[in-house]
Design a protein around this motif. Structure first.
Motif, mmCIF file in Angstrom:
data_model
loop_
_atom_site.group_PDB
_atom_site.id
_atom_site.type_symbol
_atom_site.label_atom_id
_atom_site.label_comp_id
_atom_site.label_asym_id
_atom_site.label_seq_id
_atom_site.Cartn_x
_atom_site.Cartn_y
_atom_site.Cartn_z
ATOM 1 N N CYS A 1 0.845 -1.192 0.000
ATOM 2 C CA CYS A 1 0.000 0.000 0.000
ATOM 3 C C CYS A 1 0.879 1.240 0.000
ATOM 4 O O CYS A 1 1.756 1.393 0.853
ATOM 5 C CB CYS A 1 -0.892 -0.026 1.242
ATOM 6 S SG CYS A 1 -1.901 1.451 1.443
ATOM 7 N N CYS B 1 -1.442 4.617 4.874
ATOM 8 C CA CYS B 1 -1.583 3.159 4.892
ATOM 9 C C CYS B 1 -1.324 2.620 6.284
ATOM 10 O O CYS B 1 -0.459 3.126 7.000
ATOM 11 C CB CYS B 1 -0.592 2.523 3.918
ATOM 12 S SG CYS B 1 -0.855 3.009 2.205
ATOM 13 N N THR C 1 -1.051 -4.072 5.721
ATOM 14 C CA THR C 1 -2.226 -3.862 4.858
ATOM 15 C C THR C 1 -2.489 -5.139 4.074
ATOM 16 O O THR C 1 -1.939 -5.326 2.990
ATOM 17 C CB THR C 1 -1.998 -2.677 3.898
ATOM 18 O OG1 THR C 1 -1.436 -1.586 4.625
ATOM 19 C CG2 THR C 1 -3.295 -2.236 3.261
ATOM 20 N N GLU D 1 -9.613 -0.746 -2.688
ATOM 21 C CA GLU D 1 -9.035 -0.616 -1.353
ATOM 22 C C GLU D 1 -10.131 -0.256 -0.356
ATOM 23 O O GLU D 1 -11.082 0.441 -0.706
ATOM 24 C CB GLU D 1 -7.950 0.462 -1.333
ATOM 25 C CG GLU D 1 -6.779 0.140 -2.228
ATOM 26 C CD GLU D 1 -5.628 1.134 -2.098
ATOM 27 O OE1 GLU D 1 -4.510 0.776 -2.490
ATOM 28 O OE2 GLU D 1 -5.861 2.262 -1.604
#
Length: 208
Positions: free
Chosen positions: A24, A32, A36, A155
């Motif tokens: 990320c 981030c 992640t 995301e």
């Protein structure tokens, strides 16, 4: 011999890692999380056989999530990479432009997929759209006016902190190859109208 096999395994694993998992990267006002996980998955009509694994054969597709994670109050961001100019909307939301793609390890997979599918990418462009709160899953998405060959990653964002908490790996990203809703060009409309007039004239002559 054992050491040689171990080294070969590690080299192979490192070579294939970008195909399966990304990192990320912070972008716009988003940061981030330290870890992640790659658990966000686009679902289309089949598989591409390329680094970007999912074929989106229709302008309507969905996003699902791996594992028992809670998304209460979270938002869904859709990242886009177009082989040329990024156009259109997703779920009625326009794209905000980006200078680069915000997942480390993705660009190689994106370009390999375009090449493998015979798509020319002279001036790639990137963007993202915040599709709002995740309700029921899978999350349904409709692309309108988006060019074929556009690649999507998704995301999950915590809107309170502005932090991205889950991302899409290359193998579960998707490439749009279906029909898109695009307004006809004026020249096309003129040609269509001329064809109709010619057909009407032909029918009249046959009646006479």
């Amino acid at each position: 011999m054992k050491n040689l096999l171990t080294q070969l395994f590690l080299i192979t694993a490192m070579a294939t890692l970008p195909v399966w998992a990304d990192t990320c990267n912070p972008f716009a006002s988003y940061t981030c999380s330290k870890a992640t996980p790659n658990i966000v998955h686009l679902e289309g009509t089949g598989e591409t056989g390329q680094s970007v694994g999912e074929l989106l054969g229709s302008n309507t597709f969905s996003v699902s999530f791996r594992g028992n994670k809670s998304f209460v109050g979270d938002d869904l961001l859709l990242l886009a990479a177009a082989p040329n100019t990024l156009t259109g909307k997703v779920n009625g939301v326009s794209f905000s432009s980006l200078s680069s793609f915000p997942e480390g390890g993705a660009m190689g997979a994106i370009q390999d997929t375009w090449t493998g599918m015979g798509i020319v990418f002279n001036s790639s462009s990137f963007g993202y759209a915040d599709l709002g709160t995740i309700g029921s899953t899978p999350f349904s998405i409709t692309a309108s006016g988006v060019g074929a060959g556009t690649i999507f990653y998704a995301e999950v964002l915590n809107p309170k902190t502005g932090q991205v908490v889950f991302i899409t790996p290359n193998s579960e990203a998707g490439i749009l190859q279906g029909q898109t809703t695009v307004a006809p060009e004026p020249a096309s409309l003129t040609l269509f109208g001329s064809g109709l007039l010619g057909l009407v004239g032909l029918i009249r002559r046959k009646k006479a």
